[in-house]
Design a protein around this motif. Structure first.
Motif, PDB file in Angstrom:
ATOM      1  N   ASN A  14      77.552  55.801 134.399  1.00 16.57           N
ATOM      2  CA  ASN A  14      78.475  56.922 134.488  1.00 16.57           C
ATOM      3  C   ASN A  14      79.829  56.503 133.928  1.00 16.57           C
ATOM      4  OD1 ASN A  14      79.113  59.484 134.954  1.00 16.57           O
ATOM      5  ND2 ASN A  14      79.226  59.335 137.183  1.00 16.57           N
ATOM      6  N   VAL A  15      80.420  57.428 133.224  1.00 11.42           N
ATOM      7  CA  VAL A  15      81.683  57.120 132.567  1.00 11.42           C
ATOM      8  C   VAL A  15      82.724  56.766 133.620  1.00 11.42           C
ATOM      9  CG1 VAL A  15      83.430  57.983 131.000  1.00 11.42           C
ATOM     10  CG2 VAL A  15      81.050  58.727 130.754  1.00 11.42           C
ATOM     11  N   GLY A  16      83.366  55.640 133.403  1.00 17.12           N
ATOM     12  CA  GLY A  16      84.450  55.256 134.301  1.00 17.12           C
ATOM     13  C   GLY A  16      83.994  54.644 135.592  1.00 17.12           C
ATOM     14  N   SER A  17      82.712  54.347 135.709  1.00 17.73           N
ATOM     15  CA  SER A  17      82.233  53.753 136.952  1.00 17.73           C
ATOM     16  C   SER A  17      82.747  52.321 137.082  1.00 17.73           C
ATOM     17  CB  SER A  17      80.700  53.743 136.941  1.00 17.73           C
ATOM     18  OG  SER A  17      80.249  52.898 137.959  1.00 17.73           O
ATOM     19  N   ILE A  18      83.157  51.957 138.271  1.00 19.33           N
ATOM     20  CA  ILE A  18      83.592  50.578 138.474  1.00 19.33           C
ATOM     21  C   ILE A  18      82.677  49.885 139.478  1.00 19.33           C
ATOM     22  CG2 ILE A  18      86.024  50.815 137.825  1.00 19.33           C
ATOM     23  CD1 ILE A  18      86.409  50.979 141.032  1.00 19.33           C
ATOM     24  N   ALA A  19      81.457  50.380 139.562  1.00 19.67           N
ATOM     25  CA  ALA A  19      80.470  49.698 140.416  1.00 19.67           C
ATOM     26  C   ALA A  19      80.213  48.312 139.844  1.00 19.67           C
ATOM     27  CB  ALA A  19      79.181  50.499 140.445  1.00 19.67           C
ATOM     28  N   PRO A  20      79.875  47.351 140.674  1.00 19.36           N
ATOM     29  CA  PRO A  20      79.674  45.981 140.174  1.00 19.36           C
ATOM     30  C   PRO A  20      78.705  45.930 138.998  1.00 19.36           C
ATOM     31  CG  PRO A  20      79.385  46.082 142.565  1.00 19.36           C
ATOM     32  CD  PRO A  20      79.640  47.465 142.107  1.00 19.36           C
ATOM     33  N   GLY A  21      77.627  46.723 139.101  1.00 17.50           N
ATOM     34  CA  GLY A  21      76.620  46.708 138.048  1.00 17.50           C
ATOM     35  C   GLY A  21      77.232  47.173 136.732  1.00 17.50           C
TER      36      GLY A  21
ATOM     37  N   GLU B 135      79.172  45.928 131.302  1.00 16.33           N
ATOM     38  CA  GLU B 135      80.245  45.865 130.306  1.00 16.33           C
ATOM     39  C   GLU B 135      80.442  44.422 129.856  1.00 16.33           C
ATOM     40  OE1 GLU B 135      81.915  48.015 128.499  1.00 16.33           O
ATOM     41  OE2 GLU B 135      80.589  49.482 129.478  1.00 16.33           O
ATOM     42  N   ALA B 136      80.523  43.528 130.847  1.00 12.11           N
ATOM     43  CA  ALA B 136      80.764  42.117 130.546  1.00 12.11           C
ATOM     44  C   ALA B 136      79.709  41.601 129.573  1.00 12.11           C
ATOM     45  CB  ALA B 136      80.745  41.301 131.826  1.00 12.11           C
ATOM     46  N   SER B 137      78.469  41.949 129.863  1.00 19.01           N
ATOM     47  CA  SER B 137      77.373  41.471 129.039  1.00 19.01           C
ATOM     48  C   SER B 137      77.513  42.013 127.612  1.00 19.01           C
ATOM     49  CB  SER B 137      76.053  41.895 129.670  1.00 19.01           C
ATOM     50  OG  SER B 137      75.018  41.777 128.766  1.00 19.01           O
ATOM     51  N   LYS B 138      77.902  43.285 127.536  1.00 18.90           N
ATOM     52  CA  LYS B 138      78.053  43.894 126.210  1.00 18.90           C
ATOM     53  C   LYS B 138      79.143  43.169 125.421  1.00 18.90           C
ATOM     54  CE  LYS B 138      78.611  48.379 126.243  1.00 18.90           C
ATOM     55  NZ  LYS B 138      78.492  49.825 126.514  1.00 18.90           N
ATOM     56  N   GLU B 139      80.256  42.934 126.103  1.00 18.24           N
ATOM     57  CA  GLU B 139      81.371  42.264 125.434  1.00 18.24           C
ATOM     58  C   GLU B 139      80.972  40.848 125.026  1.00 18.24           C
ATOM     59  OE1 GLU B 139      84.022  43.643 124.466  1.00 18.24           O
ATOM     60  OE2 GLU B 139      83.710  45.563 125.505  1.00 18.24           O
ATOM     61  N   PHE B 140      80.195  40.232 125.910  1.00 15.77           N
ATOM     62  CA  PHE B 140      79.766  38.860 125.637  1.00 15.77           C
ATOM     63  C   PHE B 140      78.957  38.801 124.344  1.00 15.77           C
ATOM     64  CE2 PHE B 140      76.471  35.553 126.176  1.00 15.77           C
ATOM     65  CZ  PHE B 140      77.305  34.442 126.189  1.00 15.77           C
TER      66      PHE B 140
END
Lengths: 833, 627
Positions: free
Chosen positions: A335-342, A347-352
């Motif tokens: 969901n857009v803007g979700s800040i759930a840990p998952g 996001e982190a994985s994508k950036e990585f």
């Protein structure tokens, strides 16, 4: 790639999405103009059956009989068959994926997915007489159930089509026309029918009928459609005014009342999981949430709805789609803007992967709150909810990335999910066509999945899966091969020899194959030779033997039963042999099977003793025959028969070359003769007593002469006779005679026994008479026996026997004076040494 | 209550728990209130598995022994009577019992009238086709709601002993060639393997051992792929056929437990003793009525003292008891030293334990006294002396004076036969003349009917005409007879028979160290085939031995299965080996039945006539006739 949330439709606070499962196979697209067909689709991504709906066609007299088509969920044809029975009313699928075809006369024909007819059953006389108007198939608590409404407006229900028969539901009062609508509710191991008679609702079961009161916000004339959710807990009712009522299936709770503004009855009304009700009208699909929220879709062509536990499948002539509520974890991550840990981990994985340092920022955000394990779990779980392998992969990658930062996380969840997804993806594969969700697979369980693959003859895939998941061989590989072999024996065009070899070579390495099942199949289709060959491979005697027996191969059956060591099996064969063969042949056939013979003898010993002697006779076992006769002679009371038996025994012992026994038998007969004469003469019971006891009794009764005679007759050794006589005399208290006997000649057994018998009767006085003649070395012992401890001690001392002294000392517990004396003696003896 | 079962390397409490669960599963199949009808033979064994309160929890309201005729259940709703909905028969699969069951069902049903009862039958340990057929013939099979089986085969006697308590097994196998019970044995071993893992090595000696080993391997093939994956806890299975060692059970056992069994008979770890010795002396009431019921005592290792003395030579029991008494009184004296409250508290916590120990000490002192009364008898000593002569191979080829005298005195037949068989076994049979003499003596004295029993003993090989002389070679190679036994602190198993080491246990001992290779010659002399089999264990289940394991972990476990029976003395000898400091093996013992010479011979003999007056228990008559 379009963003995943692109296809999400908000319904109140949650989202719904429509996923395309398959674009249907061409053969389906060409045929399936669904408006012209009756459709029956099995849940859990099962097969779909189609048959032309005659009610929707202009009836052409003498038209050809309809064809039933069976397709996979991906639109590939599995099989088809010409319907050539009575009028087909409806179709449906059982939980074991059998196609049930219900005829108007209440007969149900069962086919497998390859259109092979399996069996049929009837719903009872009343259904036959009054015709079935409507029918519904449901999943009950024991299996697949079936409910019909007959022309007499009564309901009949079968709870499990595999067994049992139909039962009548209680009649609804004044029901003189078909109900406006009805449905089946299975709750708490209880099957009920909810029916609407106009706007009145009745709940009916086997024993009762209850009218339900339901007040709606706006008036309704009749409930014309109803739907129960997959889990039987929720209910939707559609009123003729366009009102849609949703609530709990016990009608106690109301969730929502919604005005659809359509007075037309929907073509289908169904639950999408438990989150929403879906109504389908001509061109419109309306999704109604629990808070009067709604979504609508336009439908391009005629479609069919298949409710599942966690969604709703929509199939039309071109595509097969899944409508489901977006699972919570998926929503949280994407969901857009979700800040759930998952979401952060994702996001982190994508950036990585983009090699951006932002990855670090994101991962720190998650770790700061200590939510990383949760984040990993969420990604794993979300992967399980996705259908697109690419999406699954990026989610799993994210999970794997997150796992790197955790030291002690168990990899089990992750690995399991990877495995399961491989399995699910492979069965979703177009040519298999089982669009299962992860949730559904968990409910279905792996063994059932394997079953279903077996059912579709997907042997290879089933094997791969069971090997990949390392399923126990009995559940996996061996079972699959077993089924494959059963299928193989049905191929009549291949020779027995080849089939047996094929089967053996494939199955040889797999343990726990039920060869008997395969053989049974072969036997059933008339290939006895093949069956016998296959049975050779069966290791389990308990399975092998009965089948061999049905094939009338008793000899082999008996050998196999004996080899197994299971005596019960041997008896099983023996009994059948005994029943089917003449007794003489039967007994003869046992001759070269010693173990079977022994068992049969064991049986005879208790049940048919006469047969036992026959067997001994047959085997020339004279020894045993004689033993039996001896035993008999003791059971019989009649004297003549007794001696006859013994004479017989004597002969047989002689034949058995048992000279001793023969002679002993002869003597026994002689003894009986004596005893009989004695009985006649003295009216005392002697028969049955041993020689010893007879003589004993005679002496006690003062008839020593007769005893003497017996002694001579039976050559009783001296020693024994002396013992016997002494004991008998002492017993009868004939001390005078005892003394006379002692003096008659030198005792062959010494004089200790005299002392002993006297003391047995506590006669020390008499004992004293003999102590003098006792051998020196035994005297001390005899004194002890007499209780003359002083004398014993003195004598022992005299004889310088320390052992004897010790023995005496053991006896004089409590006698301090004597103990002291003996100790003195011992000391003296030591000093002299 | 079953804590004593979990003390060994192999936890037998698990075994008991499984048996309990299976029993309850059977019971729960019958819904509603229940009455159990017992096959008398089963009540003892079941006592080891479940207590009455447990049955009660599962709605067992009544229990009856299996007898012909109507069950004493008041049908209908008589006042105070409970309504029994289910009648459950628990029986062995024996044809003669079926008739009683059928009779009971028919009469009970008649009496019940319109009140409906359901009948169930559970066979222990296995269903039998013959019995089902019999029930059908008797016309009650259809009446039965359930026909099931309850596989109670091996009963946990103690932390290292399992017994099947099948008294007929030996006779059926050897006299009647009916190997049904051997199938039960194989099944039981399969169950053991299911619970404690596949046993990698199987050794055995004797015909039946071979049969059982073959059946197990066969059953495993049948099981293929369906086995529970359990790490093997037992390293070796040793099957010993009783006919391999006929001598040992004939000898009088001289351990404490063995003697109790010889004299009073231990059944399912229970012994019944004359009550007089156990009357507690009560100062206040000088004249107490003597109890007439025999005193029932449970003998197992939950009694600490008994665990220590059970396997001792009886001559070492007295000293141990007095040592224990001293310790106890010392502990009791501690109360005087207890000065502070803390000391007293400490003492008080120990008190229940001291009291229990005291009670146990009193019990065993009484038992020891009872036993000693017997062992002091001259006849006991004489008999023992004769036995030892035979075991030493002294004058075994002549007519033995003592046996002759026993016959002349008409001592109990079993006692005579025991000695006679012993002579025959140690001499590898008699010269025909001597044999005929003995047989004549016996038939003339005890009655002609015993000719059949003698024939039975002959079939088994306990009595025979002389064959190849092997006993002396076996005796010497395996050191069966040991001089100078230390009964108090033994260093060899021969202490259990005061100088004779049981052949069966020697075989086990040699197997563990240095292996049977070393005694191949002797093994060839012992009748029956030698078995050696290896069972493959899946690699993942192999025991991983790591360096630095403690001694006890390195000790391997051997299950010794005595087919045809085992004596308490043999068990004691095996335990002695387990407890050796440098012993390579720990032993778990299983058997078809715990035997002693008396009940063993009795089971072999033919019961032609009602036993005559003189054939009572071994112990009771040896004494009374001489007193």
């Amino acid at each position: 790639m379009a963003h995943i949330t692109g296809g999400w439709n908000p319904l109140g606070e949650v989202f719904f999405r429509k996923l395309e499962l398959y674009s249907m196979d061409r053969s389906w697209q060409e045929l399936a103009k669904l408006e012209k067909f009756k459709v029956a689709a099995a849940p859990y991504g099962g097969p779909i059956a189609l048959v032309r709906d005659e009610s929707k066609m202009t009836h052409i007299p003498g038209s050809t009989r309809p064809t039933v088509y069976i397709y996979t969920s991906s639109g590939r044809e599995i099989s088809q068959f010409r319907w050539n029975s009575g009028k087909l009313l409806d179709m449906g699928w059982s939980s074991s994926e059998d196609l049930l075809c219900i005829q108007e006369d209440g007969t149900v024909l069962v086919y497998d997915i390859f259109s092979n007819f399996k069996r049929n059953f009837s719903l009872g006389q009343e259904a036959r007489d009054t015709k079935v108007l409507e029918c519904k198939i449901f999943q009950g608590y024991v299996g697949t159930g079936l409910a019909v409404l007959t022309g007499s407006y009564r309901f009949f229900v079968i709870n499990n089509i595999e067994e049992g028969h139909s039962r009548k539901m209680v009649e609804v009062p004044d029901l003189d026309s078909p109900p406006s609508s009805w449905c089946i509710i299975c709750r708490d191991r209880h099957t009920q029918i909810l029916l609407a008679k106009e706007k009145r609702l009745f709940l009916v079961d086997y024993t009762d009928v209850h009218e339900q009161t339901l007040t709606t916000s706006s008036p309704v004339n009749a409930f014309i459609e109803m739907a129960v959710s997959f889990d039987n807990r929720l209910l939707a009712l559609f009123g003729d005014t366009g009102l849609l009522w949703t609530g709990s299936s016990d009608l106690q709770k109301v969730y929502c009342e919604f005005d659809t503004k359509s007075q037309k009855r929907p073509k289908q009304l169904a639950w999408c999981g438990t989150g929403a009700v879906v109504g389908y009208w001509e061109n419109l699909l309306l999704i109604i949430g629990p808070h009067k929220d709604w979504i609508s879709f336009n439908m391009k062509s005629e479609a069919y709805l298949i409710p599942e536990a966690d969604g709703l499948r929509i199939v039309d002539s071109a595509t097969h789609e899944l409508l489901q509520r977006v699972p919570v974890v998926v929503e949280e991550i994407f969901n857009v803007g979700s800040i759930a840990p998952g979401a952060l981990l994702f996001e982190a994985s994508k950036e990585f992967q983009k090699k951006s340092q932002k990855a670090d920022d994101y991962i720190r955000m998650v770790m700061a709150k200590g939510d990383l394990p949760l984040a990993v779990d969420q990604c794993i779980e979300a992967a399980g909810c996705e259908y697109e392998p690419a999406t699954q992969r990026i989610l799993l990658k994210a999970a794997s990335f997150g796992k790197c930062f955790l030291t002690n996380m168990s990899p089990e969840k992750f690995v399991n999910m990877c495995k399961m997804l491989r399995v699910i993806n492979s069965v979703r594969e177009y040519h298999v066509g089982m669009p299962l969700s992860y949730e559904e697979l968990k409910r279905l369980t792996l063994p059932v999945l394997i079953d279903r693959l077996i059912l579709r003859r997907q042997w290879c895939l089933a094997m791969h899966i069971s090997r990949f998941l390392k399923l126990p061989e009995a559940e996996g590989e061996s079972r699959i091969l077993g089924h494959w072999a059963c299928y193989k024996v049905l191929q009549k065009h291949i020779a027995d020899e080849t089939i047996a070899q094929d089967i053996k070579s494939k199955l040889d390495t797999a343990p726990g194959i039920a060869y008997s099942e395969i053989a049974k199949k072969a036997s059933e289709c008339g290939r006895t030779q093949l069956a016998v060959k296959l049975l050779e491979y069966e290791p389990r005697a308990a399975e092998q033997v009965p089948l061999l027996m049905t094939m009338r191969d008793q000899k082999v059956a008996l050998t196999k039963a004996i080899e197994s060591g299971d005596t019960d099996l041997v008896y099983l064969v023996l009994l059948q042999m005994q029943e089917t063969m003449p007794m003489g042949d039967f007994l003869m056939s046992l001759r070269n099977q010693p173990m079977a013979q022994s068992l049969f003898m064991q049986f005879c010993r208790e049940q048919k003793p006469t047969l036992l002697t026959d067997l001994y006779y047959q085997n020339d076992d004279f020894q045993e025959m004689a033993n039996c006769q001896v035993a008999d002679s003791f059971k019989i009371t009649d004297f003549q028969q007794k001696t006859d038996k013994l004479n017989g025994a004597h002969d047989n012992y002689t034949k058995a070359r048992n000279e001793f026994a023969a002679k002993a038998t002869e003597e026994q007969n002689k003894l009986l003769g004596y005893q009989r004469r004695l009985e006649d003469q003295y009216k005392v019971a002697y028969i049955g007593k041993s020689l010893h006891d007879t003589m004993h009794e005679l002496i006690s009764k003062n008839m020593s002469k007769l005893a003497e005679q017996l002694r001579k007759e039976f050559k009783v050794p001296d020693k024994r006779f002396w013992w016997l006589k002494i004991d008998a005399l002492a017993n009868s208290g004939d001390w005078l005679e005892l003394e006379r006997f002692a003096k008659s000649k030198k005792s062959p057994i010494g004089y200790e026994p005299f002392v002993e018998v006297c003391m047995n009767h506590h006669n020390k006085y008499e004992a004293n008479k003999y102590i003098g003649r006792v051998a020196a070395e035994n005297k001390v012992k005899m004194y002890i026996k007499m209780g003359s401890l002083e004398e014993a001690a003195d004598l022992a001392f005299q004889q310088r026997s320390e052992d004897d002294l010790n023995q005496v000392m053991r006896q004089c517990l409590g006698n301090r004076a004597l103990t002291a004396k003996i100790q003195g003696m011992k000391a003296q003896m030591y000093s002299k040494k | 209550m079953a804590t004593h079962l979990s003390g060994g390397r192999i936890n037998l409490a698990v075994w008991r728990e499984v048996a309990r669960r299976e029993l309850l599963e059977c019971l729960d199949k019958c819904v509603g209130s229940k009455a159990i009808v017992w096959d008398d033979h089963l009540t003892g064994p079941f006592g080891l598995i479940a207590e009455y309160s447990l049955l009660k929890e599962h709605e067992v309201d009544k229990m009856f022994p299996l007898r012909p005729g109507r069950l004493p259940i008041s049908a209908g709703s008589g006042q105070g009577s409970m309504i029994i909905q289910n009648i459950i028969f628990l029986v062995r699969p024996r044809l003669d019992l079926m008739e009683i069951v059928a009779d009971a069902i028919r009469r009970t049903e008649e009496a019940a009238g319109r009140f409906h009862m359901e009948f169930h039958i559970f066979f222990v340990p296995r269903k039998s086709l013959m019995c089902e057929k019999k029930l059908t013939e008797l016309g009650v099979y259809g009446t039965l709601t359930t026909v099931g089986e309850y596989t109670l085969d091996l009963l946990p006697f103690d932390s290292d002993v399992l017994s099947m308590e099948m008294e007929q097994s030996f006779k059926e196998c050897y006299l009647q060639n009916d190997l049904t019970t051997m199938f039960y044995v194989a099944k039981a071993l399969m169950k053991i393997q299911a619970l404690y893992g596949i046993i990698p090595k199987i050794y055995g000696k004797g015909t039946l051992s071979k049969h059982v080993a073959d059946t197990i391997l066969r059953l495993r093939r049948e099981m293929a792929g369906n086995e529970r994956q359990v790490q093997p806890q037992i390293d070796t299975l040793l099957l010993i056929d009783r006919t391999v060692d006929l001598l040992t059970p004939l000898a009088t056992q001289l351990t404490y437990e063995g003697l109790i069994d010889e004299i009073y008979g231990i059944h399912n770890t229970n012994v019944k003793l004359p009550p007089e010795k156990f009357v507690r002396k009560n100062e206040n009431e000088p004249q107490q009525e003597l109890p007439t019921e025999p005193k029932k005592i449970i003998l197992n290792s939950s009694d600490e003292l008994f665990a220590v003395i059970r396997d001792k030579n009886f001559n070492a029991v007295g000293p141990e008891l007095s040592r224990k008494a001293k310790i106890l009184s010392a502990q009791y004296e501690e109360r005087k030293d207890a000065k502070t409250v803390r000391d007293i508290k400490q003492f008080v916590t120990k008190l229940p334990h001291i009291q229990a120990a005291k009670a146990s000490l009193a019990t065993h002192t009484s038992i020891a006294e009872l036993v000693k009364e017997r062992t002091d008898l001259e006849s006991f000593m004489d008999s023992l002396q004769t036995q030892q002569e035979f075991m030493n191979g002294v004058d075994t080829d002549k007519v033995n004076n003592y046996i002759e005298e026993c016959i002349a005195k008409r001592e109990p037949l079993i006692k005579v036969l025991r000695l006679l068989c012993m002579q025959s076994v140690t001499n590898n049979g008699f010269k025909p003349k001597i044999y005929d003499f003995y047989k004549r003596e016996i038939t003339q004295t005890y009655g002609f009917e015993h000719i059949v029993s003698l024939n039975n003993l002959e079939k088994i090989g306990l009595l025979k005409v002389q064959g190849q002389k092997t006993y002396n070679t076996i005796r010497k190679t395996l050191r069966l007879v040991v001089e100078d036994v230390n009964e108090q602190n033994p260093h060899d198993i021969s202490y259990v028979y005061s100088g004779y080491a049981p052949l069966s246990v020697r075989l086990a001992q040699f197997l563990a160290k240095p292996g049977w290779r070393s005694i191949e010659e002797v093994l060839r002399l012992i009748p029956g085939p030698t078995v050696e089999e290896t069972q493959q264990i899946p690699y993942g289940l192999l025991k991983k031995r790591t360096i630095g394991d403690s001694q006890s972990d390195n000790q391997k476990v051997t299950l010794v299965f005595f087919i045809g029976g085992v004596t308490y003395a043999e068990m004691a000898a095996l335990r002695f080996l387990s407890n050796q400091d440098d012993g390579p093996m720990e032993y778990l013992i299983a058997t078809t039945q715990v035997i002693n010479g008396h009940n063993w011979l009795r089971s072999i003999m033919e019961d032609l006539v009602v036993p005559t007056f003189s054939e009572k228990e071994f112990g009771s008559t040896t004494g009374s006739r001489l007193r």
